[in-house]
Design a protein around this motif. Structure first.
Motif, PDB file in Angstrom:
ATOM      1  N   LEU A  25      40.638  80.631  47.851  1.00 18.03           N
ATOM      2  CA  LEU A  25      40.383  79.787  46.688  1.00 18.03           C
ATOM      3  C   LEU A  25      39.092  80.206  45.993  1.00 18.03           C
ATOM      4  O   LEU A  25      39.040  80.318  44.767  1.00 18.03           O
ATOM      5  N   GLY A  26      38.048  80.471  46.785  1.00 19.57           N
ATOM      6  CA  GLY A  26      36.777  80.890  46.203  1.00 19.57           C
ATOM      7  C   GLY A  26      36.877  82.221  45.483  1.00 19.57           C
ATOM      8  O   GLY A  26      36.301  82.400  44.401  1.00 19.57           O
ATOM      9  N   LEU A  27      37.611  83.174  46.058  1.00 20.86           N
ATOM     10  CA  LEU A  27      37.784  84.471  45.399  1.00 20.86           C
ATOM     11  C   LEU A  27      38.571  84.338  44.104  1.00 20.86           C
ATOM     12  O   LEU A  27      38.221  84.957  43.089  1.00 20.86           O
ATOM     13  N   ILE A  28      39.629  83.543  44.137  1.00 23.48           N
ATOM     14  CA  ILE A  28      40.425  83.340  42.917  1.00 23.48           C
ATOM     15  C   ILE A  28      39.584  82.665  41.844  1.00 23.48           C
ATOM     16  O   ILE A  28      39.606  83.069  40.672  1.00 23.48           O
ATOM     17  N   LEU A  29      38.812  81.659  42.227  1.00 21.46           N
ATOM     18  CA  LEU A  29      37.964  80.969  41.251  1.00 21.46           C
ATOM     19  C   LEU A  29      36.846  81.870  40.734  1.00 21.46           C
ATOM     20  O   LEU A  29      36.464  81.778  39.564  1.00 21.46           O
ATOM     21  N   GLY A  33      36.383  82.793  36.957  1.00 24.47           N
ATOM     22  CA  GLY A  33      35.120  82.399  36.329  1.00 24.47           C
ATOM     23  C   GLY A  33      34.305  83.555  35.784  1.00 24.47           C
ATOM     24  O   GLY A  33      33.792  83.494  34.662  1.00 24.47           O
ATOM     25  N   ILE A  34      34.176  84.637  36.558  1.00 22.15           N
ATOM     26  CA  ILE A  34      33.314  85.744  36.118  1.00 22.15           C
ATOM     27  C   ILE A  34      34.080  87.045  35.921  1.00 22.15           C
ATOM     28  O   ILE A  34      33.476  88.056  35.561  1.00 22.15           O
ATOM     29  N   GLY A  35      35.365  87.023  36.157  1.00 26.97           N
ATOM     30  CA  GLY A  35      36.191  88.198  35.908  1.00 26.97           C
ATOM     31  C   GLY A  35      36.181  89.167  37.083  1.00 26.97           C
ATOM     32  O   GLY A  35      35.405  89.040  38.039  1.00 26.97           O
ATOM     33  N   LEU A  36      37.054  90.148  36.994  1.00 27.45           N
ATOM     34  CA  LEU A  36      37.190  91.130  38.055  1.00 27.45           C
ATOM     35  C   LEU A  36      35.928  91.966  38.212  1.00 27.45           C
ATOM     36  O   LEU A  36      35.422  92.150  39.326  1.00 27.45           O
ATOM     37  N   THR A  80      28.983  84.887  49.735  1.00 25.24           N
ATOM     38  CA  THR A  80      28.279  84.646  48.474  1.00 25.24           C
ATOM     39  C   THR A  80      29.245  84.590  47.299  1.00 25.24           C
ATOM     40  O   THR A  80      29.166  83.692  46.453  1.00 25.24           O
ATOM     41  N   VAL A  81      30.176  85.549  47.232  1.00 24.07           N
ATOM     42  CA  VAL A  81      31.145  85.561  46.130  1.00 24.07           C
ATOM     43  C   VAL A  81      32.047  84.333  46.199  1.00 24.07           C
ATOM     44  O   VAL A  81      32.356  83.717  45.172  1.00 24.07           O
ATOM     45  N   LEU A  86      33.596  78.961  44.188  1.00 24.33           N
ATOM     46  CA  LEU A  86      33.812  77.535  44.457  1.00 24.33           C
ATOM     47  C   LEU A  86      32.916  76.662  43.591  1.00 24.33           C
ATOM     48  O   LEU A  86      33.369  75.652  43.035  1.00 24.33           O
ATOM     49  N   VAL A  87      31.663  77.026  43.473  1.00 20.86           N
ATOM     50  CA  VAL A  87      30.739  76.224  42.661  1.00 20.86           C
ATOM     51  C   VAL A  87      31.124  76.297  41.191  1.00 20.86           C
ATOM     52  O   VAL A  87      31.054  75.292  40.468  1.00 20.86           O
ATOM     53  N   ASP A  88      31.563  77.468  40.744  1.00 19.24           N
ATOM     54  CA  ASP A  88      31.975  77.610  39.349  1.00 19.24           C
ATOM     55  C   ASP A  88      33.250  76.821  39.054  1.00 19.24           C
ATOM     56  O   ASP A  88      33.364  76.183  38.014  1.00 19.24           O
TER      57      ASP A  88
END
Length: 149
Positions: A25-29, A33-36, A80-81, A86-88
């Motif tokens: 979920l965090g990686l997808i978000l 959020g910030i792109g690839l 970190t990513v 998740l925060v974004d």
């Protein structure tokens, strides 16, 4: 005293599944959020930041430095990513979710924590012996640079 490792369905199946879902979920978000490119750059910069520090700390403790490059740095970069994503994406709800994963981690079990410390850290008794040797060598009675001698 038992020497066998007790198996738990939570630590064998539940927690890895929870951590994997939260990580995905965090990686997808993060991607949304910030792109690839942003996700890859954030991962690479974190790995390049953590790897030298982990290498220095592990080799200074007398451990091989290879796990610092291949295990510690990628894990820290991934965490970190995932946290950025998740925060974004979830904003304030990301904190309880990350706390749930961290507080239910198998590393909080004493036996798993000791195994982790043996792999990446140093033995407390060994460190104490080395410290005592350094102190005895550096501040022994054979020093001639004391005032008045």
């Amino acid at each position: 005293m038992r020497t066998t490792d007790r198996r738990s369905i939570w630590y064998d199946v539940g927690w890895p599944l929870l951590a994997g879902l939260v990580g995905a979920l965090g990686l997808i978000l993060a991607y949304l959020g910030i792109g690839l490119v942003g996700t890859v750059v954030a991962f690479a910069l974190m790995e390049l930041t953590v790897a030298p520090t982990a290498w220095s700390l592990m080799t200074e403790a007398g451990r091989p430095g290879r796990p610092a490059i291949l295990e510690v740095a990628p894990a820290c970069a991934l965490v970190t990513v995932v946290a950025i994503g998740l925060v974004d994406g979830l904003e304030l709800w990301a904190l309880p979710l990350m706390a749930l994963v961290a507080l239910t981690s198998p590393l909080l079990l004493e036996q798993r924590r000791r195994a982790w410390v043996r792999r990446y850290g140093s033995d407390r008794a060994e460190m104490r012996r080395e410290f005592d040797e350094i102190v005895a060598h550096g501040f022994g009675s054979d020093r001639t640079d004391r005032p008045g001698t």
